[in-house]
Design a protein around this motif. Structure first.
Motif, PDB file in Angstrom:
ATOM      1  N   TRP A   1      66.225 -12.318   7.886  1.00  0.00           N
ATOM      2  CA  TRP A   1      64.789 -12.123   8.074  1.00  0.00           C
ATOM      3  C   TRP A   1      64.392 -12.404   9.511  1.00  0.00           C
ATOM      4  O   TRP A   1      64.866 -13.377  10.136  1.00  0.00           O
ATOM      5  CB  TRP A   1      63.999 -13.040   7.132  1.00  0.00           C
ATOM      6  CG  TRP A   1      63.992 -12.563   5.730  1.00  0.00           C
ATOM      7  CD1 TRP A   1      63.027 -11.814   5.116  1.00  0.00           C
ATOM      8  CD2 TRP A   1      65.009 -12.762   4.725  1.00  0.00           C
ATOM      9  NE1 TRP A   1      63.377 -11.542   3.810  1.00  0.00           N
ATOM     10  CE2 TRP A   1      64.595 -12.109   3.544  1.00  0.00           C
ATOM     11  CE3 TRP A   1      66.235 -13.431   4.727  1.00  0.00           C
ATOM     12  CZ2 TRP A   1      65.347 -12.121   2.380  1.00  0.00           C
ATOM     13  CZ3 TRP A   1      67.000 -13.425   3.562  1.00  0.00           C
ATOM     14  CH2 TRP A   1      66.555 -12.786   2.405  1.00  0.00           C
ATOM     15  N   LEU A   2      63.520 -11.552  10.030  1.00  0.00           N
ATOM     16  CA  LEU A   2      62.917 -11.772  11.326  1.00  0.00           C
ATOM     17  C   LEU A   2      61.885 -12.890  11.233  1.00  0.00           C
ATOM     18  O   LEU A   2      61.419 -13.223  10.130  1.00  0.00           O
ATOM     19  CB  LEU A   2      62.269 -10.483  11.825  1.00  0.00           C
ATOM     20  CG  LEU A   2      63.223  -9.309  12.086  1.00  0.00           C
ATOM     21  CD1 LEU A   2      62.442  -8.025  12.339  1.00  0.00           C
ATOM     22  CD2 LEU A   2      64.145  -9.614  13.258  1.00  0.00           C
ATOM     23  N   PRO A   3      61.498 -13.484  12.357  1.00  0.00           N
ATOM     24  CA  PRO A   3      60.518 -14.572  12.304  1.00  0.00           C
ATOM     25  C   PRO A   3      59.209 -14.207  11.623  1.00  0.00           C
ATOM     26  O   PRO A   3      58.541 -15.072  11.044  1.00  0.00           O
ATOM     27  CB  PRO A   3      60.308 -14.908  13.788  1.00  0.00           C
ATOM     28  CG  PRO A   3      61.598 -14.542  14.438  1.00  0.00           C
ATOM     29  CD  PRO A   3      62.058 -13.311  13.723  1.00  0.00           C
ATOM     30  N   ASP A   4      58.821 -12.927  11.651  1.00  0.00           N
ATOM     31  CA  ASP A   4      57.574 -12.519  11.012  1.00  0.00           C
ATOM     32  C   ASP A   4      57.730 -12.211   9.524  1.00  0.00           C
ATOM     33  O   ASP A   4      56.779 -11.781   8.869  1.00  0.00           O
ATOM     34  CB  ASP A   4      56.954 -11.323  11.737  1.00  0.00           C
ATOM     35  CG  ASP A   4      57.831 -10.067  11.704  1.00  0.00           C
ATOM     36  OD1 ASP A   4      58.844 -10.039  10.965  1.00  0.00           O
ATOM     37  OD2 ASP A   4      57.510  -9.097  12.428  1.00  0.00           O
ATOM     38  N   GLY A   5      58.946 -12.424   8.982  1.00  0.00           N
ATOM     39  CA  GLY A   5      59.166 -12.260   7.553  1.00  0.00           C
ATOM     40  C   GLY A   5      59.715 -10.921   7.135  1.00  0.00           C
ATOM     41  O   GLY A   5      60.063 -10.728   5.958  1.00  0.00           O
ATOM     42  N   ARG A   6      59.840  -9.968   8.051  1.00  0.00           N
ATOM     43  CA  ARG A   6      60.425  -8.684   7.673  1.00  0.00           C
ATOM     44  C   ARG A   6      61.940  -8.843   7.471  1.00  0.00           C
ATOM     45  O   ARG A   6      62.609  -9.527   8.237  1.00  0.00           O
ATOM     46  CB  ARG A   6      60.136  -7.619   8.737  1.00  0.00           C
ATOM     47  CG  ARG A   6      58.675  -7.182   8.778  1.00  0.00           C
ATOM     48  CD  ARG A   6      58.435  -6.173   9.874  1.00  0.00           C
ATOM     49  NE  ARG A   6      58.650  -6.766  11.196  1.00  0.00           N
ATOM     50  CZ  ARG A   6      58.670  -6.080  12.338  1.00  0.00           C
ATOM     51  NH1 ARG A   6      58.513  -4.763  12.304  1.00  0.00           N
ATOM     52  NH2 ARG A   6      58.861  -6.697  13.489  1.00  0.00           N
TER      53      ARG A   6
ATOM     54  N   ALA B   1      56.299  -4.297   6.231  1.00  0.00           N
ATOM     55  CA  ALA B   1      55.389  -5.014   5.340  1.00  0.00           C
ATOM     56  C   ALA B   1      54.974  -4.172   4.145  1.00  0.00           C
ATOM     57  O   ALA B   1      54.684  -4.715   3.069  1.00  0.00           O
ATOM     58  CB  ALA B   1      54.159  -5.477   6.126  1.00  0.00           C
ATOM     59  N   ASP B   2      54.955  -2.839   4.308  1.00  0.00           N
ATOM     60  CA  ASP B   2      54.567  -1.964   3.193  1.00  0.00           C
ATOM     61  C   ASP B   2      55.746  -1.584   2.306  1.00  0.00           C
ATOM     62  O   ASP B   2      55.604  -0.774   1.383  1.00  0.00           O
ATOM     63  CB  ASP B   2      53.865  -0.716   3.713  1.00  0.00           C
ATOM     64  CG  ASP B   2      54.765   0.163   4.593  1.00  0.00           C
ATOM     65  OD1 ASP B   2      55.957  -0.183   4.783  1.00  0.00           O
ATOM     66  OD2 ASP B   2      54.275   1.200   5.089  1.00  0.00           O
ATOM     67  N   GLY B   3      56.932  -2.143   2.589  1.00  0.00           N
ATOM     68  CA  GLY B   3      58.104  -1.884   1.761  1.00  0.00           C
ATOM     69  C   GLY B   3      58.985  -0.753   2.233  1.00  0.00           C
ATOM     70  O   GLY B   3      60.076  -0.554   1.682  1.00  0.00           O
ATOM     71  N   THR B   4      58.566  -0.006   3.245  1.00  0.00           N
ATOM     72  CA  THR B   4      59.398   1.087   3.742  1.00  0.00           C
ATOM     73  C   THR B   4      60.568   0.541   4.567  1.00  0.00           C
ATOM     74  O   THR B   4      60.470  -0.517   5.186  1.00  0.00           O
ATOM     75  CB  THR B   4      58.584   2.070   4.601  1.00  0.00           C
ATOM     76  OG1 THR B   4      57.999   1.353   5.699  1.00  0.00           O
ATOM     77  CG2 THR B   4      57.475   2.707   3.765  1.00  0.00           C
TER      78      THR B   4
ATOM     79  N   ASP C   1      69.249  -7.584  18.988  1.00  0.00           N
ATOM     80  CA  ASP C   1      68.065  -8.316  19.403  1.00  0.00           C
ATOM     81  C   ASP C   1      66.841  -7.854  18.627  1.00  0.00           C
ATOM     82  O   ASP C   1      66.856  -6.791  17.984  1.00  0.00           O
ATOM     83  CB  ASP C   1      67.853  -8.153  20.911  1.00  0.00           C
ATOM     84  CG  ASP C   1      68.904  -8.904  21.726  1.00  0.00           C
ATOM     85  OD1 ASP C   1      69.429  -9.921  21.212  1.00  0.00           O
ATOM     86  OD2 ASP C   1      69.205  -8.488  22.850  1.00  0.00           O
ATOM     87  N   PRO C   2      65.747  -8.615  18.668  1.00  0.00           N
ATOM     88  CA  PRO C   2      64.556  -8.255  17.878  1.00  0.00           C
ATOM     89  C   PRO C   2      64.004  -6.867  18.185  1.00  0.00           C
ATOM     90  O   PRO C   2      63.376  -6.249  17.321  1.00  0.00           O
ATOM     91  CB  PRO C   2      63.550  -9.347  18.247  1.00  0.00           C
ATOM     92  CG  PRO C   2      64.393 -10.529  18.592  1.00  0.00           C
ATOM     93  CD  PRO C   2      65.598  -9.956  19.279  1.00  0.00           C
ATOM     94  N   ASP C   3      64.236  -6.356  19.413  1.00  0.00           N
ATOM     95  CA  ASP C   3      63.752  -5.018  19.743  1.00  0.00           C
ATOM     96  C   ASP C   3      64.703  -3.919  19.298  1.00  0.00           C
ATOM     97  O   ASP C   3      64.460  -2.735  19.556  1.00  0.00           O
ATOM     98  CB  ASP C   3      63.481  -4.908  21.241  1.00  0.00           C
ATOM     99  CG  ASP C   3      64.747  -5.067  22.093  1.00  0.00           C
ATOM    100  OD1 ASP C   3      65.838  -5.257  21.521  1.00  0.00           O
ATOM    101  OD2 ASP C   3      64.630  -5.010  23.336  1.00  0.00           O
ATOM    102  N   GLY C   4      65.809  -4.285  18.629  1.00  0.00           N
ATOM    103  CA  GLY C   4      66.759  -3.303  18.134  1.00  0.00           C
ATOM    104  C   GLY C   4      67.893  -2.982  19.083  1.00  0.00           C
ATOM    105  O   GLY C   4      68.826  -2.266  18.710  1.00  0.00           O
TER     106      GLY C   4
END
Length: 299
Positions: free
Chosen positions: A60-65, A81-84, A134-137
């Motif tokens: 999980w990323l820090p924002d929960g994704r 966040a919308d499940g996609t 990294d977080p930016d992919g």
């Protein structure tokens, strides 16, 4: 070594991997039904998403994704966040085979292992590396020379990455540098020298253990799922086995510490390994003995 009681939490799956305890539930990838699930301690199961190219490692990323390894196309996917699901990183040019387990650090950097060769096609064994996303992919190889890097763990201080080498008869560790890079490899535990061979059966026959998934506990020991030994073992740094749980199954491929107090050890023992066999016999399940833990570090 004390005998532990085992109970079945979930069953009817094909090959459960990537076990994680999060938000009061056990999360898992099921290879051959191509889904990520979450199950609570009452056995209530939710399908989180479908991953058509076979899911494995979770984080999980820090924002929960959520991040999930998509094995066959060698992509790390991100659940919005919308499940996609969207592509977080494409690792196909950086890896030598399907990607597998990963660990995501507190900053959102994912350390991803891969097979290094086509295991199911019977290709010769080849060493490979760990890729940092990294977080930016953006992604780069940060370690190499590993034999099937698999379950990975970050110590509580965030300074050390521990990597199970499933066909290397060892567990490796690396200093995590300030920029997310890794220092030189060193042994966390070495279970014995292996012959110079690229034949998988030769390597397995000479191995004392096949470290797959697992969990790091608060005493600095690792619960290690033994993919070839029909057991899960608790190992001290250096390689001494502190405890062993025999399952009578083919082997244990994934484990996690969790539960309300962190002292439940979850493990996944499928009855067979290959894709064709597992699709035909959906019997994967999780088992949970009490009294382990508590967990430490990541995942």
């Amino acid at each position: 070594m004390p005998k532990r009681e085992l109970s079945v939490l979930a069953s009817g799956y094909t090959y459960l991997e990537g076990l994680r305890w999060r938000d009061g539930r056990l999360w898992a990838s099921d290879f051959y039904t191509e889904q990520v699930i979450a199950v609570d301690l009452e056995g209530r199961i939710e399908q989180i998403c479908k991953v058509p190219q076979q899911p494995s490692g979770l984080g999980w990323l820090p924002d929960g994704r959520m991040l999930v390894s998509s094995m066959k196309d060698r992509k790390v996917l991100r659940r919005e966040a919308d499940g996609t699901l969207v592509v977080h990183a494409d690792l196909s040019v950086l890896t030598g085979g399907p990607i597998n387990d990963m660990v995501v650090d507190a900053l959102g950097r994912a350390y991803v292992g891969n097979f290094g060769f086509d295991l199911m096609a019977g290709e010769p064994v080849a060493t490979t590396g760990v890729v940092r996303v990294d977080p930016d992919g953006s992604a780069r190889v940060v370690a190499d020379g590993l034999c099937f890097p698999n379950g990975s763990f970050i110590t509580p201080d965030g300074k050390t990455l521990i990597v199970n080498e499933t066909f290397g008869n060892r567990i490796s560790e690396f200093d995590i540098l300030a920029d997310g890079g890794l220092g030189p490899r060193r042994d966390w535990a070495d279970f014995g020298a292996l012959p110079a061979s690229d034949d998988l059966h030769t390597l397995i026959a000479a191995s004392a253990i096949g470290p797959d998934g697992g969990a790091l506990d608060a005493e600095g020991a690792l619960w290690v799922a033994d993919a070839i030994g029909k057991r899960i073992v608790r190992v001290a740094r250096g390689g001494r086995i502190l405890e062993q749980i025999d399952t009578g199954e083919l082997g244990i491929f994934a484990a996690a510490l969790g539960g309300p107090d962190g002292r439940t050890l979850f493990m996944a023992p499928p009855r067979a390994f290959t894709g064709a066999t597992r699709r035909a016999t959906p019997e994967g399940r999780t088992r949970a003995p009490r009294g382990a833990g508590p967990p430490a570090g990541l995942p």
